[in-house]
Write a protein that holds these residues in place. Sequence first.
Motif, short mmCIF file in Angstrom:
data_model
loop_
_atom_site.label_atom_id
_atom_site.label_comp_id
_atom_site.label_asym_id
_atom_site.label_seq_id
_atom_site.Cartn_x
_atom_site.Cartn_y
_atom_site.Cartn_z
N LEU A 1 96.10 33.66 -63.79
CA LEU A 1 97.19 33.24 -62.92
C LEU A 1 98.11 32.29 -63.68
N LEU A 2 99.40 32.58 -63.64
CA LEU A 2 100.40 31.78 -64.33
C LEU A 2 101.49 31.43 -63.32
N SER A 3 101.59 30.16 -62.95
CA SER A 3 102.53 29.76 -61.91
C SER A 3 103.40 28.61 -62.38
N GLY A 4 104.53 28.45 -61.74
CA GLY A 4 105.47 27.37 -62.06
C GLY A 4 106.83 27.69 -61.49
N GLU A 5 107.66 26.67 -61.36
CA GLU A 5 108.99 26.85 -60.81
C GLU A 5 109.88 27.65 -61.77
N THR A 6 111.06 27.99 -61.29
CA THR A 6 112.02 28.73 -62.10
C THR A 6 112.35 27.97 -63.39
N GLY A 7 112.32 28.67 -64.51
CA GLY A 7 112.73 28.08 -65.76
C GLY A 7 111.65 27.35 -66.53
N MET A 8 110.38 27.48 -66.11
CA MET A 8 109.30 26.75 -66.77
C MET A 8 108.66 27.52 -67.91
N GLY A 9 109.02 28.80 -68.09
CA GLY A 9 108.52 29.57 -69.23
C GLY A 9 107.49 30.63 -68.89
N LYS A 10 107.37 31.02 -67.64
CA LYS A 10 106.38 32.03 -67.25
C LYS A 10 106.66 33.37 -67.92
N SER A 11 107.90 33.83 -67.81
CA SER A 11 108.26 35.13 -68.38
C SER A 11 108.12 35.14 -69.89
N LEU B 1 98.94 37.66 -63.80
CA LEU B 1 99.93 37.59 -62.74
C LEU B 1 100.80 36.36 -62.95
N SER B 2 102.10 36.52 -62.81
CA SER B 2 103.04 35.41 -62.96
C SER B 2 103.89 35.30 -61.71
N ALA B 3 104.01 34.08 -61.17
CA ALA B 3 104.79 33.86 -59.94
C ALA B 3 105.11 32.39 -59.81
N ARG B 4 106.08 32.11 -58.94
CA ARG B 4 106.35 30.70 -58.64
C ARG B 4 105.14 30.05 -58.00
N ARG B 5 104.56 30.77 -57.05
CA ARG B 5 103.32 30.30 -56.42
C ARG B 5 102.59 31.53 -55.88
N PHE B 6 101.30 31.38 -55.63
CA PHE B 6 100.48 32.51 -55.20
C PHE B 6 100.00 32.32 -53.76
N VAL B 7 99.76 33.44 -53.08
CA VAL B 7 99.23 33.38 -51.73
C VAL B 7 97.79 32.89 -51.80
N PRO B 8 97.32 32.11 -50.80
CA PRO B 8 95.97 31.53 -50.86
C PRO B 8 94.85 32.55 -50.99
N ALA C 1 91.46 32.16 -65.49
CA ALA C 1 92.27 31.00 -65.85
C ALA C 1 93.38 30.85 -64.82
N ASP C 2 93.60 29.61 -64.38
CA ASP C 2 94.66 29.29 -63.43
C ASP C 2 95.60 28.29 -64.12
N LEU C 3 96.68 28.80 -64.70
CA LEU C 3 97.59 27.98 -65.50
C LEU C 3 98.83 27.64 -64.68
N ARG C 4 99.03 26.36 -64.44
CA ARG C 4 100.18 25.89 -63.68
C ARG C 4 101.09 25.12 -64.63
N LEU C 5 102.23 25.70 -64.90
CA LEU C 5 103.13 25.14 -65.90
C LEU C 5 103.81 23.89 -65.37
N GLN C 6 103.66 22.80 -66.11
CA GLN C 6 104.27 21.52 -65.76
C GLN C 6 105.48 21.28 -66.65
N HIS C 7 106.21 20.20 -66.36
CA HIS C 7 107.35 19.83 -67.18
C HIS C 7 106.91 19.54 -68.61
N LEU C 8 107.72 19.94 -69.57
CA LEU C 8 107.40 19.72 -70.97
C LEU C 8 107.66 18.27 -71.38
N PRO C 9 106.92 17.76 -72.35
CA PRO C 9 107.17 16.41 -72.86
C PRO C 9 108.50 16.37 -73.62
#
Length: 558
Positions: A292-302, A386-393, A403-411
């Motif tokens: 699972l790969l999640s994060g807001e728009t523009g965080m690098g999922k694609s 799977l890549s999405a902004r967020r996933f259904v419960p 693996a559940d990867l939640r992309l955070q803001h970069l340093p």
Amino acid sequence: MARANELSTAQNDTDGLTPRQRQILQLLSEGKVNKEIAQELQIGVGTVKQHVVALFKRLHVSNRAMAVARSKQQAPRSVFTSQPQDTILQRRPCLILCIELPPAHARLRQLHGHLAGCAYQYDALLLARKGHVLEMVFGLSRISENEAIKILALLQTLYPLAGSLRAVLSAGLLCASMYSQGGWSGEAIAGASLGRARELLRQTKPEQLLIASPCCQLLEALGMIDPQTLSQHSQADGHACFELDGLHMLYWRGERPACARAGREQEWAMLSQALERMFAPRKAAQPCPLLLLSGETGMGKSMLCRELANLALARQLPLMFLRVVADVDGVFLHDVICGVSADCAKLEQIWRGHGLCIIDDLHLLPPAQQIELIHTVQQRASLLLLSARRFVPALGTLAPVQADLRLQHLPPAAIQDLISTVWRQEAGQHTLGRQQLQQLCELAGGVPLFALELARHCKRRGVQSGPERRNTPGLTLALIVCARLDELQLDCRLLQMAACNPGITRNAWLQAGGAESALQLAIASGVLRGSGSGAEMRLQIAHPMVEMVLAWLAEGCL
């Protein structure tokens, strides 16, 4: 002013329509001619003509396109319409389609009706000019990254009907009267972008679509046109010209321009390790593991999805790389590798192999379709990313989550690397100073997409350094930010006040007539941040780029 006064009376006009007139107005908005309306309502064609004439008189218009536009201007699509709303003047990023129809066309009225129907379907504003010129404004009430898709779909249906036309696709800022909780009020709209589009239309040859320079940059940033195709059709003035029968070259597949993998090394290591274990033995009835790969728009999922697909191809592993694409006709699956598409319920039409399957932008599907699609793929794949902004419960109950990867803001260091990489891509650019680099890094606020687009924009116009920080975000970033804010349906007046007056207090907002519920919603969404408590709580836009966009759009409107 005369136009604004004319529009301000239209609400009473539409309120006075009879039920039959409302039915006919709806059918007119769908582009139907009198004969089709008569068949639909099971009345005579003469009766339809009488209703249409009465309808025109009631709405104070002289043609069908104006009637549909008048009714549409008074029906902003907002969920907050049960009570009167405040309005504010705000600049909005919009796309403008300017069209000149053939004056001697035998079915000119039908073409006008078709455009009126498209304007209603695509939530656009239709303006009729003299000389068979029409303008359509997209994104006025609510902007999205799909506006250009709507325009291309419209041209692909209009061109065969018209037989001959010329068109200009432009982009710019329009100053409009907006409801505080979303949607155009219909009272005012102005901007030099409309005049520039008409001027470009006079320079455009028949059978051609001219895409203005600002719109070219926007389409490239959104992945609708690759740099090579753009350079092949570009002119000396930065505009691009395409034949109307060759619009298939401008078909969006959700692929943004490639960027470096800076700052995502940890997530990349986990994904590549999972690929190494893809063919590990498992029980026959056990579904394939999930990544699972999640994060807001523009965080690098694609970007990570694309990198993993490239690694699988380099190792000659079986691969299905699917992207969920939202088009004007619905949502479908696009096979990135082979370039074919299929309905989500007909995956077998494009499926091949039993290895890695990547599904990007899964959030564009409704939850029930997400579950159905995943269940189908699990029976065929060995590893599913799977890549999405967020996933259904319920997603985690379908299969073991490896693996559940939640992309955070970069340093900051990673953001600086991204900006420096973009800056070095073109030769002949001046060196980016340390102070300027730090300033852009602060504005990006840890979001990779913001860093990339801000660097590209500043490279074109130069970085403005100094304490006043007069850098502007540019049209592309303004559209991306406004699209996300429009989805959240927050109070525009509150956001404008907070952006133009950082540190404004809760008490000041309430004394200005603002609602506490709107304040709490903005804070809960993460767009607004409050420091302190009580009446003296200080409010500020949480992200510096969002603050800059909102302040920039408010310039000249306060």
